[in-house]
Design an enzyme around this catalytic site. Structure first.
Site, PDB file in Angstrom:
ATOM      1  N   GLY A 124      15.507 -20.114 -12.583  1.00 37.20           N
ATOM      2  CA  GLY A 124      16.605 -19.221 -12.183  1.00 37.20           C
ATOM      3  C   GLY A 124      17.857 -19.251 -13.028  1.00 37.20           C
ATOM      4  O   GLY A 124      18.608 -18.281 -13.060  1.00 37.20           O
TER       5      GLY A 124
ATOM      6  N   ASP B 143      21.270 -21.799 -10.743  1.00 36.26           N
ATOM      7  CA  ASP B 143      21.680 -20.455 -10.345  1.00 36.26           C
ATOM      8  C   ASP B 143      22.409 -20.462  -9.010  1.00 36.26           C
ATOM      9  O   ASP B 143      23.481 -19.895  -8.876  1.00 36.26           O
ATOM     10  CB  ASP B 143      20.464 -19.502 -10.311  1.00 36.26           C
ATOM     11  CG  ASP B 143      19.297 -20.038  -9.488  1.00 36.26           C
ATOM     12  OD1 ASP B 143      19.368 -21.181  -8.969  1.00 36.26           O
ATOM     13  OD2 ASP B 143      18.291 -19.320  -9.347  1.00 36.26           O
TER      14      ASP B 143
ATOM     15  N   ASP C 250      22.121 -23.879  -2.602  1.00 37.99           N
ATOM     16  CA  ASP C 250      21.728 -23.367  -1.288  1.00 37.99           C
ATOM     17  C   ASP C 250      21.740 -24.549  -0.300  1.00 37.99           C
ATOM     18  O   ASP C 250      22.810 -24.933   0.170  1.00 37.99           O
ATOM     19  CB  ASP C 250      20.348 -22.715  -1.455  1.00 37.99           C
ATOM     20  CG  ASP C 250      19.839 -22.011  -0.226  1.00 37.99           C
ATOM     21  OD1 ASP C 250      20.649 -21.406   0.496  1.00 37.99           O
ATOM     22  OD2 ASP C 250      18.617 -22.051   0.023  1.00 37.99           O
TER      23      ASP C 250
ATOM     24  N   LYS D  94      26.027 -20.948  -1.444  1.00 35.36           N
ATOM     25  CA  LYS D  94      25.919 -20.510  -0.038  1.00 35.36           C
ATOM     26  C   LYS D  94      26.278 -21.694   0.846  1.00 35.36           C
ATOM     27  O   LYS D  94      25.396 -22.439   1.282  1.00 35.36           O
ATOM     28  CB  LYS D  94      24.481 -20.093   0.272  1.00 35.36           C
ATOM     29  CG  LYS D  94      23.931 -18.940  -0.540  1.00 35.36           C
ATOM     30  CD  LYS D  94      22.500 -18.672  -0.079  1.00 35.36           C
ATOM     31  CE  LYS D  94      21.798 -17.648  -0.917  1.00 35.36           C
ATOM     32  NZ  LYS D  94      20.389 -17.479  -0.503  1.00 35.36           N
TER      33      LYS D  94
ATOM     34  N   PHE E   4      19.911 -13.201   0.890  1.00 36.87           N
ATOM     35  CA  PHE E   4      18.972 -13.467  -0.200  1.00 36.87           C
ATOM     36  C   PHE E   4      19.318 -12.574  -1.382  1.00 36.87           C
ATOM     37  O   PHE E   4      19.398 -11.353  -1.252  1.00 36.87           O
ATOM     38  CB  PHE E   4      17.529 -13.232   0.245  1.00 36.87           C
ATOM     39  CG  PHE E   4      16.547 -13.877  -0.700  1.00 36.87           C
ATOM     40  CD1 PHE E   4      16.239 -15.224  -0.596  1.00 36.87           C
ATOM     41  CD2 PHE E   4      15.966 -13.141  -1.725  1.00 36.87           C
ATOM     42  CE1 PHE E   4      15.369 -15.834  -1.490  1.00 36.87           C
ATOM     43  CE2 PHE E   4      15.088 -13.734  -2.624  1.00 36.87           C
ATOM     44  CZ  PHE E   4      14.787 -15.084  -2.500  1.00 36.87           C
TER      45      PHE E   4
ATOM     46  N   ASP F  56      15.133 -14.750  -8.789  1.00 35.82           N
ATOM     47  CA  ASP F  56      13.943 -13.970  -8.427  1.00 35.82           C
ATOM     48  C   ASP F  56      13.686 -13.883  -6.928  1.00 35.82           C
ATOM     49  O   ASP F  56      14.185 -14.676  -6.138  1.00 35.82           O
ATOM     50  CB  ASP F  56      12.697 -14.600  -9.055  1.00 35.82           C
ATOM     51  CG  ASP F  56      12.251 -15.861  -8.304  1.00 35.82           C
ATOM     52  OD1 ASP F  56      13.092 -16.742  -8.085  1.00 35.82           O
ATOM     53  OD2 ASP F  56      11.069 -15.929  -7.908  1.00 35.82           O
TER      54      ASP F  56
ATOM     55  N   ARG G 266      14.103 -10.715 -11.851  1.00 31.64           N
ATOM     56  CA  ARG G 266      14.944 -11.572 -12.702  1.00 31.64           C
ATOM     57  C   ARG G 266      15.659 -10.767 -13.784  1.00 31.64           C
ATOM     58  O   ARG G 266      16.711 -11.150 -14.289  1.00 31.64           O
ATOM     59  CB  ARG G 266      14.087 -12.637 -13.399  1.00 31.64           C
ATOM     60  CG  ARG G 266      13.499 -13.677 -12.473  1.00 31.64           C
ATOM     61  CD  ARG G 266      12.983 -14.860 -13.289  1.00 31.64           C
ATOM     62  NE  ARG G 266      12.009 -15.672 -12.582  1.00 31.64           N
ATOM     63  CZ  ARG G 266      12.309 -16.675 -11.759  1.00 31.64           C
ATOM     64  NH1 ARG G 266      13.571 -16.966 -11.530  1.00 31.64           N
ATOM     65  NH2 ARG G 266      11.368 -17.368 -11.166  1.00 31.64           N
TER      66      ARG G 266
HETATM   67  P1  IMP Z   1      18.509 -25.662  -2.824  1.00 30.58           P
HETATM   68  O1  IMP Z   1      17.676 -26.783  -3.320  1.00 30.58           O
HETATM   69  O2  IMP Z   1      18.177 -25.311  -1.396  1.00 30.58           O
HETATM   70  O3  IMP Z   1      19.989 -25.814  -3.040  1.00 30.58           O
HETATM   71  O4  IMP Z   1      18.008 -24.374  -3.536  1.00 30.58           O
HETATM   72  C1  IMP Z   1      18.354 -24.022  -4.742  1.00 30.58           C
HETATM   73  C2  IMP Z   1      17.309 -23.104  -5.306  1.00 30.58           C
HETATM   74  O5  IMP Z   1      16.783 -22.209  -4.321  1.00 30.58           O
HETATM   75  C3  IMP Z   1      17.947 -22.238  -6.350  1.00 30.58           C
HETATM   76  O6  IMP Z   1      17.796 -22.823  -7.607  1.00 30.58           O
HETATM   77  C4  IMP Z   1      17.162 -20.974  -6.247  1.00 30.58           C
HETATM   78  O7  IMP Z   1      16.072 -21.042  -7.130  1.00 30.58           O
HETATM   79  C5  IMP Z   1      16.612 -20.928  -4.859  1.00 30.58           C
HETATM   80  N1  IMP Z   1      17.353 -19.949  -4.043  1.00 30.58           N
HETATM   81  C6  IMP Z   1      18.291 -20.199  -3.113  1.00 30.58           C
HETATM   82  N2  IMP Z   1      18.782 -19.068  -2.585  1.00 30.58           N
HETATM   83  C7  IMP Z   1      18.138 -18.062  -3.215  1.00 30.58           C
HETATM   84  C8  IMP Z   1      18.243 -16.627  -3.145  1.00 30.58           C
HETATM   85  O8  IMP Z   1      19.033 -16.040  -2.391  1.00 30.58           O
HETATM   86  N3  IMP Z   1      17.425 -15.930  -3.989  1.00 30.58           N
HETATM   87  C9  IMP Z   1      16.540 -16.522  -4.841  1.00 30.58           C
HETATM   88  N4  IMP Z   1      16.429 -17.851  -4.951  1.00 30.58           N
HETATM   89  C10 IMP Z   1      17.217 -18.616  -4.151  1.00 30.58           C
HETATM   90 MG    MG Z   2      16.013 -22.274  -8.913  1.00 32.65          MG
END
Ligand code: IMP
Ligand code: MG
Length: 190
Positions: A57, A116, A119, A147, A168, A175, A181
């Site tokens: 990403g 990217d 989350d 987020k 999202f 993606d 992308r």
């Molecule tokens: P985390 O480990 O939950 O912080 O997630 C991070 C990863 O989840 C990011 O690198 C993204 O690849 C993916 N991700 C989180 N939110 C989204 C979204 O809204 N769209 C697409 N990918 C997301």
């Molecule tokens: Mg990612």
């Protein structure tokens, strides 16, 4: 735009499916914010560090960010590591996997980890641990999007481009099921 809650809504339909994309951040807005981030990061990290992008990403963000670093007077090296947590859906699996090799020769280096989206926070938290184990002397983290409502672990990136609500998003490298992308802007997929 550096504001975080003001979303500029513009709809368009992409491809042949019936999903709609509401534009949140256009190409100009992204470019402006990437320049601001590069200046802020350089002010804190100096001229000499290694950017480690988290694939897939972050690849467009990293490509823009390192050229913004050049304009800001920094000379970063660039590495990537591949981590996956989402699979093909829109919900994080909660389990971060390392795919492929980790960057080598990080011993004693200052590292900027770049993703990217922050989350749940798990991906960057795991990445920091891996890079620390690889011997980096100092690690800072940067996420283009954040987020905050979604955080599941105690982790906050040092540098964030934009805070967004729990929607999202796709585009600018990000993606849904490996699609979207290529979009030059970031939009909310619905
Ligand atoms: P985390 O480990 O939950 O912080 O997630 C991070 C990863 O989840 C990011 O690198 C993204 O690849 C993916 N991700 C989180 N939110 C989204 C979204 O809204 N769209 C697409 N990918 C997301
Ligand atoms: Mg990612």
């Amino acid at each position: 735009m550096t504001g975080h809650d003001q979303l500029d809504i513009e709809s368009q339909t992409e491809g042949s499916d019936d999903r709609t994309i509401h534009q949140l951040f256009g190409a100009d807005t992204l470019a402006e914010r990437v320049d601001e981030l590069a200046s802020a990061i350089r002010a804190e990290m100096g001229d000499d560090f290694v950017v480690v992008g988290i694939l897939t990403g972050s690849f467009i963000f990293v490509a823009d960010l390192i050229r913004a670093f050049d304009r800001a007077g920094a000379r970063p090296q660039v590495e990537f590591m591949r981590l996956a947590s989402y699979g093909l859906g829109t919900e994080s699996s909660g389990d971060v996997q390392v795919l492929g090799n980790l960057p080598k020769n990080l011993g004693g280096k200052r590292v900027l980890l770049v993703d990217d989206i922050q989350d749940t926070g798990r991906t960057l938290a795991v990445a920091v641990r891996l890079i620390a184990d690889a011997g980096a002397s100092d690690i800072k983290t940067c996420a283009l999007l954040d987020k905050p409502e979604r955080r599941a672990v105690y982790f906050e990136a040092d540098f964030v481009g934009f805070r967004i609500p729990d929607v999202f998003v796709v585009g600018y490298g990000i993606d849904f099921a490996e699609g979207y992308r290529h979009l030059p802007y970031i939009g909310h997929l619905s």
